[in-house]
Design an enzyme around this catalytic site. Sequence first.
Site, mmCIF file in Angstrom:
data_model
loop_
_atom_site.group_PDB
_atom_site.id
_atom_site.type_symbol
_atom_site.label_atom_id
_atom_site.label_comp_id
_atom_site.label_asym_id
_atom_site.label_seq_id
_atom_site.Cartn_x
_atom_site.Cartn_y
_atom_site.Cartn_z
ATOM 1 N N ASP A 1 29.920 -97.200 -97.681
ATOM 2 C CA ASP A 1 30.120 -98.591 -98.070
ATOM 3 C C ASP A 1 30.556 -98.635 -99.523
ATOM 4 O O ASP A 1 30.155 -97.803 -100.339
ATOM 5 C CB ASP A 1 28.855 -99.425 -97.824
ATOM 6 C CG ASP A 1 27.659 -98.973 -98.639
ATOM 7 O OD1 ASP A 1 27.490 -99.457 -99.780
ATOM 8 O OD2 ASP A 1 26.885 -98.134 -98.139
ATOM 9 N N GLU B 1 18.269 -107.689 -100.521
ATOM 10 C CA GLU B 1 17.476 -106.652 -101.163
ATOM 11 C C GLU B 1 16.870 -107.202 -102.448
ATOM 12 O O GLU B 1 16.869 -108.412 -102.682
ATOM 13 C CB GLU B 1 18.355 -105.425 -101.453
ATOM 14 C CG GLU B 1 19.578 -105.729 -102.322
ATOM 15 C CD GLU B 1 20.435 -104.496 -102.581
ATOM 16 O OE1 GLU B 1 20.067 -103.741 -103.502
ATOM 17 O OE2 GLU B 1 21.445 -104.295 -101.872
#
Length: 277
Positions: free
Chosen positions: A77, A168
């Site tokens: 990613d 997150e």
Amino acid sequence: MSRTHRLARTLATASAAALAAALLTVAATTPAQADTAGRGFQPGHPQLDWAGSTVVAHEGRPGGGLHPLVTQTPGLDVSSYQGDVAWSTVAADGAKFAYVKATEGTGYTNPYFAQQYNGSYDVGLIRGAYHFALPNASSGAAQADYFVGHGGGWSADGKTLPPALDIEYNPYGATCYGLGQSAMVSWIRDFSNTVHSLTSRYPTIYTTTNWWTACTGNYGGFGATNPLWIARYASSPGTLPNGWSYQTFWQYADAGTFPGDQDDFNGAFDRLQALAG
């Protein structure tokens, strides 16, 4: 004008100047915040916010464990931090998929998104887009709508992964963005349902077990609909958040063979194709 009046004006002018200077200093050092409706939010350092950018500081790189025995399909990613990616090299090194950061909040789009998203597709990788969540900035629906409108869509071409939500540790302050656990669950559900209504796909959820436990109360209601993208920089994914019996993606390192973060899809390539299709 009397001497007394002149002195009062001088003091008032000096006070105003001092106040203006103080306000400029605060504006220069404090990350931008949303208004009450979350409109026009501009993250203070979006180029430094990517899937996993907060993980090492909070969780480190634990050792131990065993690498899964099930066939894993390698991928990566990326975000604007990587800039233009040499996708032909990435493909030659064995990557089969890529997730690309598209947006953050409702005021940022990755300036390298087209090169990264289209470039990975052009060399044969299965690609997907992800959104970096700022739950204190605006509603889940507002951010989902912004995300889908700026690269986070989905098409049944067999080469596009479900859109992904990166949720997150808060890079701008309180770990859980100032939301209680039930409010956080509601925010995620709002985002997820809006993405589904706009694309027909429930988003993949990127998170860590520790963050999920702390900020959602280890809520288990998304496992039946949303693929899990777990982050843990170790030799195994470890204990998963409640509701998921396995991970679909595992971000296992923040550096390695490929640019950006290193990921595995939990299965063979034909199963990755099935997820895209």
